[in-house]
Write an enzyme that holds these catalytic residues in place. Sequence first.
Site, short mmCIF file in Angstrom:
data_model
loop_
_atom_site.label_atom_id
_atom_site.label_comp_id
_atom_site.label_asym_id
_atom_site.label_seq_id
_atom_site.Cartn_x
_atom_site.Cartn_y
_atom_site.Cartn_z
N GLY A 54 -82.55 -40.94 -33.12
CA GLY A 54 -82.08 -39.65 -32.62
C GLY A 54 -81.36 -39.84 -31.29
O GLY A 54 -81.35 -40.92 -30.72
N LEU A 55 -80.75 -38.77 -30.81
CA LEU A 55 -80.00 -38.82 -29.57
C LEU A 55 -80.91 -39.12 -28.38
O LEU A 55 -82.12 -38.90 -28.43
CB LEU A 55 -79.30 -37.48 -29.33
CG LEU A 55 -78.18 -37.08 -30.29
CD1 LEU A 55 -77.76 -35.64 -30.03
CD2 LEU A 55 -76.99 -38.02 -30.16
N SER A 56 -80.31 -39.62 -27.31
CA SER A 56 -81.04 -39.79 -26.06
C SER A 56 -81.55 -38.43 -25.60
O SER A 56 -80.80 -37.45 -25.61
CB SER A 56 -80.11 -40.39 -25.00
OG SER A 56 -80.76 -40.50 -23.75
N GLY A 57 -82.83 -38.36 -25.23
CA GLY A 57 -83.39 -37.10 -24.78
C GLY A 57 -83.96 -36.24 -25.89
O GLY A 57 -84.48 -35.14 -25.64
N SER A 58 -83.89 -36.73 -27.13
CA SER A 58 -84.41 -35.93 -28.25
C SER A 58 -85.94 -35.95 -28.30
O SER A 58 -86.55 -35.05 -28.89
CB SER A 58 -83.84 -36.44 -29.58
OG SER A 58 -84.18 -37.81 -29.79
N GLY A 59 -86.55 -36.97 -27.71
CA GLY A 59 -88.02 -37.03 -27.67
C GLY A 59 -88.62 -38.17 -28.45
O GLY A 59 -89.82 -38.16 -28.74
N LYS A 60 -87.83 -39.17 -28.79
CA LYS A 60 -88.32 -40.28 -29.63
C LYS A 60 -89.51 -41.00 -29.01
O LYS A 60 -90.57 -41.13 -29.63
CB LYS A 60 -87.18 -41.30 -29.87
CG LYS A 60 -85.97 -40.75 -30.58
CD LYS A 60 -84.91 -41.80 -30.80
CE LYS A 60 -84.34 -42.36 -29.50
NZ LYS A 60 -83.67 -41.32 -28.67
N SER A 128 -80.27 -46.03 -32.30
CA SER A 128 -79.75 -46.63 -33.55
C SER A 128 -78.75 -45.70 -34.24
O SER A 128 -79.05 -45.15 -35.30
CB SER A 128 -80.89 -47.01 -34.50
OG SER A 128 -81.85 -45.98 -34.63
#
Length: 242
Positions: A54-60, A128
């Site tokens: 997921g995008l940066s800041g999405s919470g992964k 990724s």
Amino acid sequence: MFVVKAVTGEFMKNRITNTNQAKSSDVVWSNVSVTKDRRDNLNKQRSAVIWFTGLSGSGKTTIANALEQRLHKEAFRTYLLDGDNVRHGLSNDLGFSDHDRTENIRRIGEVSKLFIDAGVMVLATFISPFINDRKFVRNIVNETEFVEIYIKCPLNTCEDRDVKGLYKKARAGEIKHFTGIDSPYEEPVSAELTIDTSKLSIEESVDAIINYLVKNSYLVINRRQRITQLLLNRLTTSNNTI
């Protein structure tokens, strides 16, 4: 609206060709007596890589960290591979070009494969951004050993969070090849699970992931019963407070 573009498999083809050319005919696989199945039985779990994209800041990383805490409490063998942490060592020679991003994921895929063989459940948190790269990791492990979780979140929400201030720098042109700004992110088309962090809390997200792992038998039956009971207790508590 984040950047999306078609990414060809040309680099992937070249990389595979070059890798095959580099292999020596004198290098053979050594079989060992203690197998992955024996390690899984000892650990009382099914090893796999839980791949958070997921995008940066999405919470992964936030969700993976909370998930690992819950699993660790139940005595599961886990290891969290974080995108930033890996670039301090294993991938400290790589930048953020498409070429380097692909090589970074290749390395992480091979490391994850080793962890799986060791009987460990890997929680891999990497932007990724390219479908082909994630497919590469899926293809080097067994069919059920790759669980793709799309941590979905609108770009504007990720920018509003921007804990590290990276989006601000990317918008100002201080960071190049930043995913979602001037580098593409290709959304998964067949992820095992999609978690929308703009709608779900951290606890709700973790519950959804654990529920998937339970239903798909990644947890040994006696542990599944305990963790299912924990989920039921949490749901009951939530309903009672509404």
